[in-house]
Design an enzyme around this catalytic site. Structure first.
Site, PDB file in Angstrom:
ATOM      1  N   GLY A   1       0.857  -1.192   0.053  1.00  0.00           N
ATOM      2  CA  GLY A   1      -0.033   0.024   0.035  1.00  0.00           C
ATOM      3  C   GLY A   1       0.742   1.268  -0.064  1.00  0.00           C
TER       4      GLY A   1
ATOM      5  CG  ASP B   1       4.352  -3.223  -5.694  1.00  0.00           C
ATOM      6  OD1 ASP B   1       5.002  -4.207  -6.298  1.00  0.00           O
ATOM      7  OD2 ASP B   1       5.088  -2.532  -5.102  1.00  0.00           O
TER       8      ASP B   1
ATOM      9  NE  ARG C   1       4.125   8.741  -8.033  1.00  0.00           N
ATOM     10  CZ  ARG C   1       4.427   7.754  -7.445  1.00  0.00           C
ATOM     11  NH1 ARG C   1       5.692   7.005  -7.958  1.00  0.00           N
ATOM     12  NH2 ARG C   1       3.567   7.014  -6.929  1.00  0.00           N
TER      13      ARG C   1
END
Ligand code: AMP
Ligand code: MG
Length: 483
Positions: free
Chosen positions: A88, A250, A174
């Site tokens: 996560g 991921d 970002r």
């Protein structure tokens, strides 16, 4: 008037149900200050070209505007082939979505914003060196024309962060059209939460793949889109000599964009077995293995979608990948060499070129740039890149012979080739020089590289030396996952 009242912010992902994310406040950085601000990009988002303290405080966690609602996304993923359910956002937070002047929507994400419920043993921070690498590389890829997340700003601080040595905590701001990863789907699949999985698929299609809704089987159309964009992306990486370094599921964007920059590397001398990630002992993510890994990762995604897509459709859709990678890669390599018409002898010509480049350790980027200069320079500049000059001359003879089957003149061909063969790339040693200076408090080299890499295809005489071969110390550089 607050800067945030002048930009278009929204929060769509936030409206998903429980289990998709956790709301969490950032941990403020101590004495944050700007390393760089991407003025042009900021302007395209209706943000000021010069960053002010209001913006600095918002992104460094000191004072968030009410328009930001920080969340840590939950996802899982396969890391080096092993499933890890615990992932996560462990150090990044999604603040909001922002709309640009040209109506594109980006997630605003701050990487290095402190602990979250998904931090595991980590400290929630990102060090300056890896943040500089992500910042510069994402913008460099963007200007090369490779799909990627972008970077809006880079903040350094006095917050101490402990890795192999003591470093300072940084935040890379970002922006990406989406932060949804393959691993998001895997999380809901492997935990048996199929309703949530469906909610995520629906959300993703509605927001990012609305054209799939017209299809008889929207979920299949969605997977097909991801298969094709991932194939195209990886073909581009390989044509440009870029290795991502950590292609875990991921780190795979659902939009087929370069995402989560870690120990990436551009090839200096051509080596198909190049491993840029020092921690990748088996070479799973080596340069030439990237296309295979793309399919491996897509298969993991397809598996996660299996409750909603029939087996045959999954197989057929995944079956599109290989051809797409090959077609796109060969199209790009033809562009790079100016051989636009497919000819039967081309695979031999390319095969020989790659064999010679590997054997002679020829610099990948320089070779193609020099090949694009044949209208202005003679062949010697190319031959000089090889130890085995005779073979290089032979290859060039074959190439010249092959060019006679094209219907372009040298000027035209070379002009087009210079638009796809960059002169300047973010070589590891260039990034390292900027990092060393930045760690001493001098951010000027970050700025220089940032400006240089905005126009990678242009001759920039003042900066000609930035296209030089790497110095010998660059071979010793070891980049690993520790960031
Ligand atoms: P990465 O290798 O950066 O793609 O990260 C893999 C996983 O580790 C993700 O869940 C990250 O959020 C988490 N992670 C990486 N570095 C840290 C850190 N310093 N603190 C907390 N979590 C981290
Ligand atoms: Mg990651």
């Amino acid at each position: 008037m607050s800067v945030w009242s002048k930009v278009k912010l929204s929060q769509h992902f936030h409206q998903l149900s429980d289990g998709f994310y956790r709301s969490i406040q950032p941990m403020p950085l101590e004495n944050p200050h700007w390393v760089h601000w991407n003025s042009d990009f900021a302007d395209s988002l209706n943000l000021p070209e010069q960053p002010n303290s209001e913006i600095l405080n918002a992104f460094s966690g000191i004072e968030l505007p009410p328009e930001f609602n920080p969340i840590a996304m939950k996802y899982a993923g396969h890391q080096f082939g092993q499933y890890n359910p615990e992932l996560g956002d462990g150090r990044g937070l999604l603040l909001a979505e922002i709309e640009s002047k040209d109506n594109q929507t980006y997630d605003i994400h701050v990487k290095g914003a402190g602990l979250t419920p998904f931090s595991r043993q980590g400290d929630g921070r990102a060090v300056l060196r890896s943040s500089i690498r992500e910042y510069l590389c994402s913008e460099a890829l963007f200007h090369l024309g490779i799909p990627t997340s972008r970077a809006l700003g880079l903040i350094n601080s006095n917050t101490l962060v402990y890795r192999e040595k003591t470093e300072t905590g940084a935040i890379c701001i970002r922006l990406a059209h989406s932060h949804i990863r393959f691993g998001h789907f895997e999380h809901f699949f492997y935990t048996g939460q199929h309703e949530k999985l469906q909610e995520l698929i629906e959300y993703t299609i509605n927001h990012y793949f609305p054209e799939c809704q017209q299809h008889a089987k929207p979920y299949v159309a969605f997977l097909k889109s991801v298969v094709l964009s991932t194939a195209q992306l990886i073909a581009k990486w390989n044509a440009f000599g870029f290795a991502h370094g950590v292609l875990n599921t991921d780190n795979m964007s659902i939009l087929g964009q370069t995402f989560d920059f870690g120990p990436f590397g551009f090839l200096d001398s051509y080596n198909p077995n190049f491993i840029c990630n020092h921690s990748d002992y088996q070479g799973r993510y080596s340069f030439s293995n990237q296309p295979n890994i793309g399919l491996w990762n897509l298969t993991a995604l397809a598996h996660a979608l299996s409750p909603f897509i029939e087996r045959d459709d999954l197989d057929v859709t995944l079956g599109l990948y290989e051809d797409e990678v090959n077609q796109e890669y060969s199209r790009l390599m033809r562009d790079k060499t100016g051989l636009l018409r497919k000819q039967p002898q081309d695979s031999e010509l390319f095969g020989e070129l790659f064999r010679l480049m590997a054997k002679n350790k020829v610099d990948y980027t320089r070779f193609f740039r020099q090949l694009s200069m044949l209208d202005k320079q003679d062949e010697q500049t190319i031959i000089d890149l090889f130890i085995d000059r005779e073979s290089a001359q032979q290859w060039l003879n074959d190439y010249q012979q092959r060019l006679t089957l094209e219907h372009t003149c040298a000027d035209e061909r070379c002009e087009a080739m210079r638009k796809v063969n960059p002169k300047y790339i973010l070589r590891n040693h260039l990034a390292q020089i900027a990092i060393d200076k930045a760690e001493d408090g001098d951010y000027s080299e970050v700025n220089t590289l940032f400006n240089l890499l905005q126009n990678p295809y242009d001759e920039q005489p003042k900066y000609d030396h930035y296209s030089n071969l790497p110095p010998s110390w660059a071979e010793e550089l070891e980049i690993s996952c520790s960031s």
